[in-house]
Scaffold this motif. Structure first.
Motif, PDB file in Angstrom:
ATOM      1  N   SER A  18       6.224   7.932  15.124  1.00  0.00           N
ATOM      2  CA  SER A  18       5.793   6.541  14.952  1.00  0.00           C
ATOM      3  C   SER A  18       4.301   6.477  14.626  1.00  0.00           C
ATOM      4  O   SER A  18       3.873   5.637  13.833  1.00  0.00           O
ATOM      5  CB  SER A  18       6.125   5.713  16.190  1.00  0.00           C
ATOM      6  OG  SER A  18       5.424   6.210  17.313  1.00  0.00           O
ATOM      7  N   GLY A  19       3.491   7.351  15.211  1.00  0.00           N
ATOM      8  CA  GLY A  19       2.069   7.397  14.891  1.00  0.00           C
ATOM      9  C   GLY A  19       1.837   7.761  13.439  1.00  0.00           C
ATOM     10  O   GLY A  19       0.997   7.169  12.757  1.00  0.00           O
ATOM     11  N   THR A  20       2.586   8.717  12.958  1.00  0.00           N
ATOM     12  CA  THR A  20       2.486   9.109  11.552  1.00  0.00           C
ATOM     13  C   THR A  20       2.902   7.961  10.637  1.00  0.00           C
ATOM     14  O   THR A  20       2.245   7.670   9.637  1.00  0.00           O
ATOM     15  CB  THR A  20       3.354  10.342  11.282  1.00  0.00           C
ATOM     16  OG1 THR A  20       2.971  11.388  12.178  1.00  0.00           O
ATOM     17  CG2 THR A  20       3.203  10.826   9.852  1.00  0.00           C
ATOM     18  N   LEU A  21       4.000   7.294  10.994  1.00  0.00           N
ATOM     19  CA  LEU A  21       4.487   6.177  10.199  1.00  0.00           C
ATOM     20  C   LEU A  21       3.467   5.041  10.162  1.00  0.00           C
ATOM     21  O   LEU A  21       3.141   4.523   9.097  1.00  0.00           O
ATOM     22  CB  LEU A  21       5.820   5.673  10.752  1.00  0.00           C
ATOM     23  CG  LEU A  21       6.423   4.460  10.051  1.00  0.00           C
ATOM     24  CD1 LEU A  21       6.816   4.843   8.627  1.00  0.00           C
ATOM     25  CD2 LEU A  21       7.614   3.935  10.825  1.00  0.00           C
ATOM     26  N   PHE A  22       2.960   4.666  11.352  1.00  0.00           N
ATOM     27  CA  PHE A  22       1.964   3.580  11.393  1.00  0.00           C
ATOM     28  C   PHE A  22       0.661   3.982  10.712  1.00  0.00           C
ATOM     29  O   PHE A  22       0.004   3.155  10.088  1.00  0.00           O
ATOM     30  CB  PHE A  22       1.693   3.143  12.838  1.00  0.00           C
ATOM     31  CG  PHE A  22       2.787   2.325  13.441  1.00  0.00           C
ATOM     32  CD1 PHE A  22       3.271   1.199  12.796  1.00  0.00           C
ATOM     33  CD2 PHE A  22       3.343   2.681  14.656  1.00  0.00           C
ATOM     34  CE1 PHE A  22       4.280   0.438  13.344  1.00  0.00           C
ATOM     35  CE2 PHE A  22       4.355   1.923  15.211  1.00  0.00           C
ATOM     36  CZ  PHE A  22       4.833   0.802  14.564  1.00  0.00           C
ATOM     37  N   GLY A  23       0.318   5.256  10.821  1.00  0.00           N
ATOM     38  CA  GLY A  23      -0.896   5.724  10.151  1.00  0.00           C
ATOM     39  C   GLY A  23      -0.776   5.625   8.644  1.00  0.00           C
ATOM     40  O   GLY A  23      -1.694   5.169   7.952  1.00  0.00           O
ATOM     41  N   THR A  24       0.351   6.033   8.123  1.00  0.00           N
ATOM     42  CA  THR A  24       0.587   5.958   6.678  1.00  0.00           C
ATOM     43  C   THR A  24       0.637   4.504   6.222  1.00  0.00           C
ATOM     44  O   THR A  24       0.022   4.134   5.205  1.00  0.00           O
ATOM     45  CB  THR A  24       1.904   6.669   6.313  1.00  0.00           C
ATOM     46  OG1 THR A  24       1.856   8.013   6.799  1.00  0.00           O
ATOM     47  CG2 THR A  24       2.128   6.684   4.821  1.00  0.00           C
ATOM     48  N   ALA A  25       1.343   3.678   6.973  1.00  0.00           N
ATOM     49  CA  ALA A  25       1.416   2.258   6.625  1.00  0.00           C
ATOM     50  C   ALA A  25       0.038   1.612   6.772  1.00  0.00           C
ATOM     51  O   ALA A  25      -0.333   0.745   5.979  1.00  0.00           O
ATOM     52  CB  ALA A  25       2.446   1.551   7.509  1.00  0.00           C
ATOM     53  N   GLY A  26      -0.712   2.045   7.781  1.00  0.00           N
ATOM     54  CA  GLY A  26      -2.051   1.496   7.998  1.00  0.00           C
ATOM     55  C   GLY A  26      -2.988   1.808   6.852  1.00  0.00           C
ATOM     56  O   GLY A  26      -3.766   0.961   6.414  1.00  0.00           O
TER      57      GLY A  26
END
Length: 115
Positions: A18-26
């Protein structure tokens, strides 16, 4: 084979994913055109605020300079008045000394004339 899957802490794996996903989306959100408009507007607001603050600082500095000059003027006037008062006291003391000397000389002259 299933045993190794049971030893994995799925909570940590989920947090990482989830951190990777939110980081990419961020990153995509931060690089979007809407975000760039927001950054531009915020920067413009900061520049306007800086200009207002600098105008206020300039006004305060000018007032401080006026106050400083006024204080220097007051101190100079006090120093001049003190010097004049000391000079007047010295002149008065000299006059009294001269009067006493004149009276003593006059008294001696009267005594000599009487003899």
């Amino acid at each position: 084979m299933f045993e190794c899957l049971t030893k994995i802490n799925w909570k940590k794996v989920g947090l990482f994913a989830s951190g990777t996903l939110f980081g990419t989306a961020g990153i995509k959100a931060l690089a979007s055109d809407d975000a760039k408009k927001l950054y531009t507007n915020c920067t413009a607001a900061v520049l306007r605020a800086k200009e207002t603050v600098m105008n206020t600082v300039t006004t305060v500095q000018e007032n401080a300079e006026d106050i400083y000059e006024g204080a220097k003027q007051i101190n100079e006037e006090r120093a001049e008045a003190k010097a004049a008062a000391e000079f007047a006291e010295e002149a008065e003391a000299e006059e009294e000394t001269e009067e006493e000397t004149t009276e003593e000389v006059g008294a001696e002259a009267v005594e000599e004339a009487a003899e």
